[in-house]
Scaffold this motif. Sequence first.
Motif, PDB file in Angstrom:
ATOM      1  N   LEU A   1     -37.113   0.267 -14.314  1.00  0.00           N
ATOM      2  CA  LEU A   1     -37.893  -0.098 -15.534  1.00  0.00           C
ATOM      3  C   LEU A   1     -37.290   0.734 -16.824  1.00  0.00           C
ATOM      4  O   LEU A   1     -37.512   0.800 -17.918  1.00  0.00           O
ATOM      5  CB  LEU A   1     -39.186  -0.110 -15.737  1.00  0.00           C
ATOM      6  N   ASN A   2     -36.321   2.050 -16.373  1.00  0.00           N
ATOM      7  CA  ASN A   2     -35.638   2.872 -17.244  1.00  0.00           C
ATOM      8  C   ASN A   2     -36.542   3.613 -18.036  1.00  0.00           C
ATOM      9  O   ASN A   2     -36.282   3.793 -19.212  1.00  0.00           O
ATOM     10  CB  ASN A   2     -34.586   2.106 -17.767  1.00  0.00           C
ATOM     11  N   LEU A   3     -37.758   3.826 -17.557  1.00  0.00           N
ATOM     12  CA  LEU A   3     -38.788   4.626 -18.470  1.00  0.00           C
ATOM     13  C   LEU A   3     -38.253   6.032 -18.868  1.00  0.00           C
ATOM     14  O   LEU A   3     -38.668   6.362 -19.857  1.00  0.00           O
ATOM     15  CB  LEU A   3     -40.193   4.711 -17.689  1.00  0.00           C
ATOM     16  N   LYS A   4     -37.339   6.641 -18.029  1.00  0.00           N
ATOM     17  CA  LYS A   4     -36.729   8.008 -18.375  1.00  0.00           C
ATOM     18  C   LYS A   4     -36.296   7.868 -19.668  1.00  0.00           C
ATOM     19  O   LYS A   4     -36.083   8.724 -20.546  1.00  0.00           O
ATOM     20  CB  LYS A   4     -35.954   8.568 -17.480  1.00  0.00           C
ATOM     21  N   GLU A   5     -35.469   6.594 -20.193  1.00  0.00           N
ATOM     22  CA  GLU A   5     -34.725   6.398 -21.514  1.00  0.00           C
ATOM     23  C   GLU A   5     -35.698   5.660 -22.603  1.00  0.00           C
ATOM     24  O   GLU A   5     -35.717   6.185 -23.526  1.00  0.00           O
ATOM     25  CB  GLU A   5     -33.594   5.660 -21.321  1.00  0.00           C
ATOM     26  N   VAL A   6     -36.482   4.815 -21.918  1.00  0.00           N
ATOM     27  CA  VAL A   6     -37.431   3.954 -22.999  1.00  0.00           C
ATOM     28  C   VAL A   6     -38.585   5.065 -23.229  1.00  0.00           C
ATOM     29  O   VAL A   6     -39.029   4.769 -24.460  1.00  0.00           O
ATOM     30  CB  VAL A   6     -37.861   2.789 -22.251  1.00  0.00           C
ATOM     31  N   GLY A   7     -39.052   5.650 -22.328  1.00  0.00           N
ATOM     32  CA  GLY A   7     -40.174   6.561 -22.914  1.00  0.00           C
ATOM     33  C   GLY A   7     -41.578   6.161 -22.748  1.00  0.00           C
ATOM     34  O   GLY A   7     -42.535   6.657 -22.286  1.00  0.00           O
ATOM     35  N   ALA A   8     -41.961   5.003 -22.928  1.00  0.00           N
ATOM     36  CA  ALA A   8     -43.159   4.232 -23.105  1.00  0.00           C
ATOM     37  C   ALA A   8     -42.886   2.791 -22.737  1.00  0.00           C
ATOM     38  O   ALA A   8     -42.097   2.243 -23.604  1.00  0.00           O
ATOM     39  CB  ALA A   8     -44.061   4.737 -24.307  1.00  0.00           C
ATOM     40  N   ILE A   9     -43.961   2.135 -22.140  1.00  0.00           N
ATOM     41  CA  ILE A   9     -44.043   0.763 -21.918  1.00  0.00           C
ATOM     42  C   ILE A   9     -45.513   0.460 -21.652  1.00  0.00           C
ATOM     43  O   ILE A   9     -46.439   1.205 -21.086  1.00  0.00           O
ATOM     44  CB  ILE A   9     -43.469   0.258 -20.748  1.00  0.00           C
ATOM     45  N   ASP A  10     -46.108  -0.473 -22.666  1.00  0.00           N
ATOM     46  CA  ASP A  10     -47.566  -0.774 -22.581  1.00  0.00           C
ATOM     47  C   ASP A  10     -47.868  -1.717 -21.701  1.00  0.00           C
ATOM     48  O   ASP A  10     -47.118  -2.950 -21.638  1.00  0.00           O
ATOM     49  CB  ASP A  10     -47.889  -1.208 -24.161  1.00  0.00           C
ATOM     50  N   VAL A  11     -48.736  -1.565 -20.636  1.00  0.00           N
ATOM     51  CA  VAL A  11     -48.970  -2.693 -19.602  1.00  0.00           C
ATOM     52  C   VAL A  11     -49.921  -3.240 -20.123  1.00  0.00           C
ATOM     53  O   VAL A  11     -50.178  -4.488 -20.190  1.00  0.00           O
ATOM     54  CB  VAL A  11     -49.095  -2.013 -18.337  1.00  0.00           C
ATOM     55  N   ILE A  12     -51.336  -2.524 -19.969  1.00  0.00           N
ATOM     56  CA  ILE A  12     -52.574  -3.276 -20.487  1.00  0.00           C
ATOM     57  C   ILE A  12     -53.287  -2.234 -21.551  1.00  0.00           C
ATOM     58  O   ILE A  12     -54.000  -1.459 -21.110  1.00  0.00           O
ATOM     59  CB  ILE A  12     -53.495  -3.500 -19.143  1.00  0.00           C
ATOM     60  N   PRO A  13     -52.657  -2.322 -22.660  1.00  0.00           N
ATOM     61  CA  PRO A  13     -53.099  -1.312 -23.677  1.00  0.00           C
ATOM     62  C   PRO A  13     -54.702  -1.398 -24.150  1.00  0.00           C
ATOM     63  O   PRO A  13     -55.109  -2.568 -24.243  1.00  0.00           O
ATOM     64  CB  PRO A  13     -52.021  -1.548 -25.005  1.00  0.00           C
ATOM     65  N   PRO A  14     -55.356  -0.408 -24.472  1.00  0.00           N
ATOM     66  CA  PRO A  14     -55.005   1.171 -24.265  1.00  0.00           C
ATOM     67  C   PRO A  14     -55.245   1.486 -22.847  1.00  0.00           C
ATOM     68  O   PRO A  14     -55.048   2.649 -22.424  1.00  0.00           O
ATOM     69  CB  PRO A  14     -55.669   1.679 -25.175  1.00  0.00           C
ATOM     70  N   ILE A  15     -55.727   0.755 -22.168  1.00  0.00           N
ATOM     71  CA  ILE A  15     -56.077   1.130 -20.720  1.00  0.00           C
ATOM     72  C   ILE A  15     -55.147   1.521 -19.851  1.00  0.00           C
ATOM     73  O   ILE A  15     -55.310   2.481 -18.952  1.00  0.00           O
ATOM     74  CB  ILE A  15     -57.171   0.025 -19.828  1.00  0.00           C
ATOM     75  N   LEU A  16     -54.081   0.836 -19.588  1.00  0.00           N
ATOM     76  CA  LEU A  16     -53.061   1.304 -18.798  1.00  0.00           C
ATOM     77  C   LEU A  16     -51.804   1.156 -19.447  1.00  0.00           C
ATOM     78  O   LEU A  16     -51.209   0.195 -19.772  1.00  0.00           O
ATOM     79  CB  LEU A  16     -52.964   0.313 -17.533  1.00  0.00           C
ATOM     80  N   ASN A  17     -50.861   2.542 -19.380  1.00  0.00           N
ATOM     81  CA  ASN A  17     -49.563   2.465 -20.167  1.00  0.00           C
ATOM     82  C   ASN A  17     -48.748   3.262 -19.398  1.00  0.00           C
ATOM     83  O   ASN A  17     -49.265   4.190 -18.583  1.00  0.00           O
ATOM     84  CB  ASN A  17     -49.608   3.070 -21.566  1.00  0.00           C
ATOM     85  N   LEU A  18     -47.682   2.977 -19.438  1.00  0.00           N
ATOM     86  CA  LEU A  18     -46.342   4.031 -18.758  1.00  0.00           C
ATOM     87  C   LEU A  18     -46.052   4.979 -19.776  1.00  0.00           C
ATOM     88  O   LEU A  18     -45.380   4.411 -20.847  1.00  0.00           O
ATOM     89  CB  LEU A  18     -45.463   2.900 -18.095  1.00  0.00           C
ATOM     90  N   ARG A  19     -46.198   6.089 -19.553  1.00  0.00           N
ATOM     91  CA  ARG A  19     -45.539   7.113 -20.810  1.00  0.00           C
ATOM     92  C   ARG A  19     -44.718   8.065 -19.755  1.00  0.00           C
ATOM     93  O   ARG A  19     -45.309   8.924 -18.971  1.00  0.00           O
ATOM     94  CB  ARG A  19     -46.786   7.614 -21.256  1.00  0.00           C
ATOM     95  N   MET A  20     -43.348   8.412 -20.108  1.00  0.00           N
ATOM     96  CA  MET A  20     -42.629   9.258 -19.136  1.00  0.00           C
ATOM     97  C   MET A  20     -42.966  10.711 -19.384  1.00  0.00           C
ATOM     98  O   MET A  20     -43.347  10.987 -20.679  1.00  0.00           O
ATOM     99  CB  MET A  20     -41.179   8.753 -19.466  1.00  0.00           C
TER     100      MET A  20
END
Length: 155
Positions: free
Chosen positions: A26-45
Amino acid sequence: MRGLWITAAIVFVVDQATKWLVVQYLNLKEVGAIDVIPPILNLRMAWNEGINFGLFSDAGDARRWILIGVAVVIIAAVLYWVRRDRMQGLALISAGVLVGGALGNVIDRLIYGAVADFLNMSCCGIQNPYSFNLADIAVFAGAIGLILFAKPQQD
C-alpha cells in the motif's frame, strides 16, 4: 512446547505479512497516511526507533542493538520460565503470542533499524497521536495471558 512454537510462528508470519502489505504494497512508507474507517481506524506510518510511544528514540544507533538485546533476553526468559514451570494450555499459547510478537519487532529493527508502526485508532473526540502494529498487540496480549494463565503443572 509445540503449541508455543506454532503460535509464535503464526503471530510472526501474520505480523510480517501485514507490515509488508501496508508498508510496501500500500506504500504507506511514501503515502504516510490512509484513512480506513476514520477516525476509528487509520493507517499512519511511524518508524519507532525507541520503545512504546517513542520513548528512547533519540538514543542513537546503540539503542537499536540494546533494544534487540533486551527483546532477545525477554524471549529467552519467557521460554525458560515456560519450560521450568512446565506450563500448559493457554499459558503456552500466551507465551507463543508474546514470543512471535517480540520476534516480529526484532526483525524490523534488524532490517529497517526501527519498528514499522502503522495502526492508529482514535475515538470519541480524542485524537491518538501514536501508531502501533500487530506485534505490539501480540506482546501486550501475550504478557496479559501469561499473567492470567501461568500456573505450573503439578507433579
